[in-house]
Write a protein that holds these residues in place. Sequence first.
Motif, short mmCIF file in Angstrom:
data_model
loop_
_atom_site.label_atom_id
_atom_site.label_comp_id
_atom_site.label_asym_id
_atom_site.label_seq_id
_atom_site.Cartn_x
_atom_site.Cartn_y
_atom_site.Cartn_z
N ARG A 95 -13.44 0.72 -9.34
CA ARG A 95 -12.62 0.65 -8.42
C ARG A 95 -13.46 0.52 -6.97
O ARG A 95 -12.76 0.02 -6.08
CB ARG A 95 -11.79 1.84 -8.39
CG ARG A 95 -10.71 2.08 -9.61
CD ARG A 95 -10.06 3.18 -9.51
NE ARG A 95 -8.83 3.33 -8.36
CZ ARG A 95 -7.70 2.79 -8.24
NH1 ARG A 95 -7.37 2.48 -9.50
NH2 ARG A 95 -6.82 2.67 -7.34
N GLU A 107 -2.36 3.15 -4.28
CA GLU A 107 -1.47 2.21 -5.00
C GLU A 107 -1.89 0.84 -4.61
O GLU A 107 -1.56 -0.33 -5.39
CB GLU A 107 -0.01 2.42 -4.70
CG GLU A 107 0.79 3.20 -5.79
CD GLU A 107 0.35 2.71 -7.36
OE1 GLU A 107 0.53 1.49 -7.54
OE2 GLU A 107 -0.24 3.60 -8.06
N ASN A 140 -4.37 -0.70 -6.50
CA ASN A 140 -3.86 -1.25 -7.91
C ASN A 140 -2.89 -2.54 -7.89
O ASN A 140 -3.12 -3.41 -8.86
CB ASN A 140 -2.76 -0.26 -8.58
CG ASN A 140 -3.59 1.17 -8.68
OD1 ASN A 140 -4.65 1.15 -8.92
ND2 ASN A 140 -2.73 2.26 -8.98
#
Length: 329
Positions: free
Chosen positions: A59, A294, A297
């Motif tokens: 990430r 989010e 993502n």
Amino acid sequence: MKRILSGIKPSGDMNIGGYGGALHQFVKLQHDYECFFFVPDLHAVTVQQDPKELHQRSRDIAAFYVAAGVDPKKATIFLQSQVPAHAELGWLMETQAHFGELSRMTQFKEKSDGKDIVSSALFTYPVLMAADILVYQATHVPVGEDQKQHLELTRDLAMRFNSRFGTTFVIPEPIIQDTGSRIMGLDDPSKKMSKSNPIRNSYVLLLDSPDDIRKKFARAVTDSEMNVRYDWDQKPAVSNLIEIYSVFSGDPLPTIEKRYEGQGYGAFKKDLAEIVVEKLIPIQDHYKQLVHSEELNRILKEGAARAAEIADHTLLSAKRAMGFVTFEG
Ligand code: AQP
């Protein structure tokens, strides 16, 4: 359009070596090429990774891409493990690679040196790297000095495949930038600045605090002369610092030499630290907003879907060319 594939392995915390050699380039390249910037998580596991760290660092790298200025609307950003065609084409290309040529890869020799246990994946990883590039029909690949040999292998494998099974892959060309293509350790200019180096003073992390950055540059090795001169043969440590200065300031090397003529290393190192701090603070802020969001993502999911469209198409062509039974299309 000219197309690029490149990525930074989530094998450690990101440092200014990867920034200078790769990320800083990505930001510029996105304006002139159709870009695919991936997080090569399948490459990271060629050496043992702690699962929690791998998860976080994957990430992190994706968040750094965006935080440093890669625009997800322009470039496709994704995780390698989310596009299965990489691994499948990797296997097909392994059938074309020779044991002898893989044994000559200097990175394998360096990374396996002195280790009791070496995974077979570390040995074959240049073939997976070839598949990463070929599956997108990339025309260009930005590479640091250390990756030149792997790109040569990619070209050889693509040409071998094309001549055996008919033209299937585009043969990619390297893009090697003038500055930043080799950033060396701050403690030892004969060794590349690496994420996996256990010596913390050898690198500056993208998430280091301003004070740590200042301390690390203050401690960086130089030489017994006192002039800021760019000369890799005679003055590798100082040349490395000038190179970092150039990457972070955008100033050409001769301008930097001229600016510090007759001033010694103290003022030069102090300014260098401030230039790096100034550049990294906004990147750190943006990274912190993104990394657990989010939004990240969504960027990664959309990126993987876009990437898979092209990758699946190339994989199908390669399988057909090799004689596999296929039912699609
Ligand atoms: N020190 C560096 N100087 C110039 N370029 C560098 N790159 C990495 N370090 C430097 C370039 O960044 C791209 C992505 O590299 P990577 O992280 O995928 O793999 P690496 O080169 O193996 O990086 P490390 O930091 O040395 O990782 P570990 O220690 O885990 O192996 C590549 O284009 C690379 O050239």
